[in-house]
Write a protein that holds these residues in place. Structure first.
Motif, PDB file in Angstrom:
ATOM      1  N   LEU A  68      67.550  -3.632  66.558  1.00 45.92           N
ATOM      2  CA  LEU A  68      68.337  -4.398  67.520  1.00 45.92           C
ATOM      3  C   LEU A  68      68.162  -3.829  68.929  1.00 45.92           C
ATOM      4  N   GLU A  69      68.228  -2.513  69.053  1.00 44.45           N
ATOM      5  CA  GLU A  69      68.050  -1.883  70.367  1.00 44.45           C
ATOM      6  C   GLU A  69      66.653  -2.164  70.924  1.00 44.45           C
ATOM      7  N   HIS A  70      65.649  -2.125  70.046  1.00 42.12           N
ATOM      8  CA  HIS A  70      64.278  -2.416  70.469  1.00 42.12           C
ATOM      9  C   HIS A  70      64.178  -3.860  70.981  1.00 42.12           C
ATOM     10  N   GLN A  71      64.769  -4.799  70.253  1.00 38.21           N
ATOM     11  CA  GLN A  71      64.726  -6.204  70.656  1.00 38.21           C
ATOM     12  C   GLN A  71      65.450  -6.413  71.984  1.00 38.21           C
ATOM     13  N   LYS A  72      66.555  -5.694  72.183  1.00 38.76           N
ATOM     14  CA  LYS A  72      67.277  -5.812  73.453  1.00 38.76           C
ATOM     15  C   LYS A  72      66.426  -5.299  74.618  1.00 38.76           C
ATOM     16  N   ARG A  73      65.704  -4.180  74.394  1.00 41.20           N
ATOM     17  CA  ARG A  73      64.834  -3.640  75.445  1.00 41.20           C
ATOM     18  C   ARG A  73      63.719  -4.615  75.775  1.00 41.20           C
ATOM     19  N   VAL A  74      63.086  -5.175  74.735  1.00 42.70           N
ATOM     20  CA  VAL A  74      61.997  -6.133  74.948  1.00 42.70           C
ATOM     21  C   VAL A  74      62.511  -7.358  75.699  1.00 42.70           C
ATOM     22  N   ALA A  75      63.692  -7.861  75.324  1.00 37.79           N
ATOM     23  CA  ALA A  75      64.259  -9.028  76.000  1.00 37.79           C
ATOM     24  C   ALA A  75      64.581  -8.710  77.458  1.00 37.79           C
ATOM     25  N   ALA A  76      65.086  -7.505  77.737  1.00 37.39           N
ATOM     26  CA  ALA A  76      65.404  -7.126  79.115  1.00 37.39           C
ATOM     27  C   ALA A  76      64.127  -7.036  79.957  1.00 37.39           C
ATOM     28  N   GLU A  77      63.062  -6.472  79.387  1.00 37.32           N
ATOM     29  CA  GLU A  77      61.788  -6.388  80.110  1.00 37.32           C
ATOM     30  C   GLU A  77      61.236  -7.775  80.400  1.00 37.32           C
ATOM     31  N   LYS A  78      61.325  -8.665  79.434  1.00 37.98           N
ATOM     32  CA  LYS A  78      60.838 -10.041  79.619  1.00 37.98           C
ATOM     33  C   LYS A  78      61.664 -10.752  80.694  1.00 37.98           C
ATOM     34  N   ARG A  79      62.979 -10.545  80.676  1.00 41.52           N
ATOM     35  CA  ARG A  79      63.846 -11.165  81.669  1.00 41.52           C
ATOM     36  C   ARG A  79      63.489 -10.671  83.076  1.00 41.52           C
ATOM     37  N   GLU A  80      63.238  -9.356  83.222  1.00 43.67           N
ATOM     38  CA  GLU A  80      62.842  -8.817  84.521  1.00 43.67           C
ATOM     39  C   GLU A  80      61.506  -9.381  84.982  1.00 43.67           C
ATOM     40  N   ASP A 105      60.151 -12.258  84.078  1.00 44.24           N
ATOM     41  CA  ASP A 105      60.344 -13.661  84.439  1.00 44.24           C
ATOM     42  C   ASP A 105      61.036 -13.796  85.793  1.00 44.24           C
ATOM     43  N   GLN A 106      61.967 -12.886  86.070  1.00 42.51           N
ATOM     44  CA  GLN A 106      62.672 -12.943  87.344  1.00 42.51           C
ATOM     45  C   GLN A 106      61.734 -12.622  88.512  1.00 42.51           C
ATOM     46  N   ARG A 107      60.837 -11.671  88.317  1.00 45.20           N
ATOM     47  CA  ARG A 107      59.856 -11.362  89.369  1.00 45.20           C
ATOM     48  C   ARG A 107      58.944 -12.553  89.620  1.00 45.20           C
ATOM     49  N   LYS A 108      58.475 -13.197  88.536  1.00 47.75           N
ATOM     50  CA  LYS A 108      57.617 -14.386  88.694  1.00 47.75           C
ATOM     51  C   LYS A 108      58.368 -15.500  89.414  1.00 47.75           C
ATOM     52  N   ALA A 109      59.635 -15.694  89.061  1.00 50.70           N
ATOM     53  CA  ALA A 109      60.435 -16.746  89.682  1.00 50.70           C
ATOM     54  C   ALA A 109      60.647 -16.470  91.163  1.00 50.70           C
ATOM     55  N   THR A 110      60.821 -15.213  91.535  1.00 50.43           N
ATOM     56  CA  THR A 110      60.994 -14.851  92.941  1.00 50.43           C
ATOM     57  C   THR A 110      59.723 -15.143  93.732  1.00 50.43           C
ATOM     58  N   VAL A 111      58.578 -14.817  93.155  1.00 48.92           N
ATOM     59  CA  VAL A 111      57.295 -15.096  93.815  1.00 48.92           C
ATOM     60  C   VAL A 111      57.108 -16.603  93.971  1.00 48.92           C
ATOM     61  N   LEU A 112      57.434 -17.368  92.906  1.00 49.55           N
ATOM     62  CA  LEU A 112      57.315 -18.825  92.969  1.00 49.55           C
ATOM     63  C   LEU A 112      58.253 -19.402  94.019  1.00 49.55           C
ATOM     64  N   ALA A 113      59.476 -18.877  94.101  1.00 41.95           N
ATOM     65  CA  ALA A 113      60.431 -19.361  95.097  1.00 41.95           C
ATOM     66  C   ALA A 113      59.920 -19.101  96.513  1.00 41.95           C
ATOM     67  N   ASP A 114      59.299 -17.941  96.740  1.00 35.60           N
ATOM     68  CA  ASP A 114      58.738 -17.644  98.061  1.00 35.60           C
ATOM     69  C   ASP A 114      57.603 -18.608  98.399  1.00 35.60           C
ATOM     70  N   LYS A 115      56.739 -18.894  97.411  1.00 39.73           N
ATOM     71  CA  LYS A 115      55.636 -19.838  97.646  1.00 39.73           C
ATOM     72  C   LYS A 115      56.160 -21.238  97.935  1.00 39.73           C
ATOM     73  N   LEU A 116      57.195 -21.658  97.184  1.00 38.66           N
ATOM     74  CA  LEU A 116      57.762 -22.987  97.401  1.00 38.66           C
ATOM     75  C   LEU A 116      58.405 -23.086  98.779  1.00 38.66           C
ATOM     76  N   SER A 117      59.115 -22.054  99.189  1.00 35.39           N
ATOM     77  CA  SER A 117      59.783 -22.067 100.492  1.00 35.39           C
ATOM     78  C   SER A 117      58.777 -22.115 101.639  1.00 35.39           C
ATOM     79  N   ALA A 118      57.573 -21.616 101.402  1.00 41.72           N
ATOM     80  CA  ALA A 118      56.538 -21.632 102.438  1.00 41.72           C
ATOM     81  C   ALA A 118      55.889 -23.013 102.571  1.00 41.72           C
ATOM     82  N   GLN A 119      56.063 -23.874 101.590  1.00 35.58           N
ATOM     83  CA  GLN A 119      55.490 -25.214 101.637  1.00 35.58           C
ATOM     84  C   GLN A 119      56.287 -26.092 102.595  1.00 35.58           C
ATOM     85  N   ARG A 120      55.624 -27.058 103.188  1.00 36.48           N
ATOM     86  CA  ARG A 120      56.279 -28.082 103.998  1.00 36.48           C
ATOM     87  C   ARG A 120      55.800 -29.411 103.466  1.00 36.48           C
ATOM     88  N   ILE A 121      56.677 -30.097 102.793  1.00 34.89           N
ATOM     89  CA  ILE A 121      56.304 -31.355 102.136  1.00 34.89           C
ATOM     90  C   ILE A 121      56.540 -32.505 103.101  1.00 34.89           C
TER      91      ILE A 121
END
Length: 176
Positions: free
Chosen positions: A47-59, A61-77
């Motif tokens: 259980l502890e191992h699964q929690k660590r893996v899930a926390a790493e995946k969440r981090e 995903d959050q880094r990828k989402a932040t990069v995507l948000a920066d790229k989207l904000s730089a767009q002018r549609i």
């Protein structure tokens, strides 16, 4: 008896919780249905191992989402739509239109993540929020432009040639 829940159980706990229950409830209900496992040292370690893996995946995903948000904000549609004399659109610009424009630029964003309070119905510049991930919102500038620029005020076609306005004229008698 201590158990680790494998799925959410109403009035007891959520997935991953370690709960104390009576032995009969565990033996007759939770364990046979696969809703829980015994909380022995091996299962606790897993259980502890699964929690660590899930926390790493969440981090990650959050880094990828932040990069995507920066790229989207730089767009002018820029979206071109048919508009009337006063800048009012014939129809409206919705999240589907913005999704198409983003897809043309290589972004795969679900239209439900583009949060317009109401469809855009006039020419101008707008800040459109896009929910990339919970807690991460990109503000994308969207410019709505009229087709062919702002149309000049034109007289109606019937009066442009100097003739009478046909809408107010009386209909002529049919030929016999």
């Amino acid at each position: 008896m201590e158990l680790i829940l494998r799925e959410d159980v109403p009035n007891l706990g959520t997935t991953g919780d370690i709960v104390k229950v009576r032995p009969g409830f565990a033996r007759n209900y939770l364990l046979p249905r696969g809703m829980a496992v015994v909380a022995d040292p091996k299962n606790r370690g897993e259980l502890e191992h699964q929690k660590r893996v899930a926390a790493e995946k969440r981090e990650r995903d959050q880094r990828k989402a932040t990069v995507l948000a920066d790229k989207l904000s730089a767009q002018r549609i820029s979206i071109t739509a048919r508009a009337g004399d006063e800048g009012k659109l014939f129809g409206s610009v919705t999240n589907i239109d913005i999704e198409r424009e983003l897809a043309e630029r290589g972004f795969s964003i679900d239209r439900r993540r583009i949060r317009l309070e109401e469809p855009i119905k006039s020419v101008g510049q707008y800040e459109v929020p896009i929910h990339v991930m919970s807690g991460i919102i990109a503000k994308v500038p969207v410019v709505i432009e009229p087709e062919g620029g702002l149309p000049p005020t034109e007289p109606s076609a019937a009066t442009a040639d100097g003739g009478e306005d046909t809408e107010d004229a009386e209909p002529s008698a049919p030929a016999e």
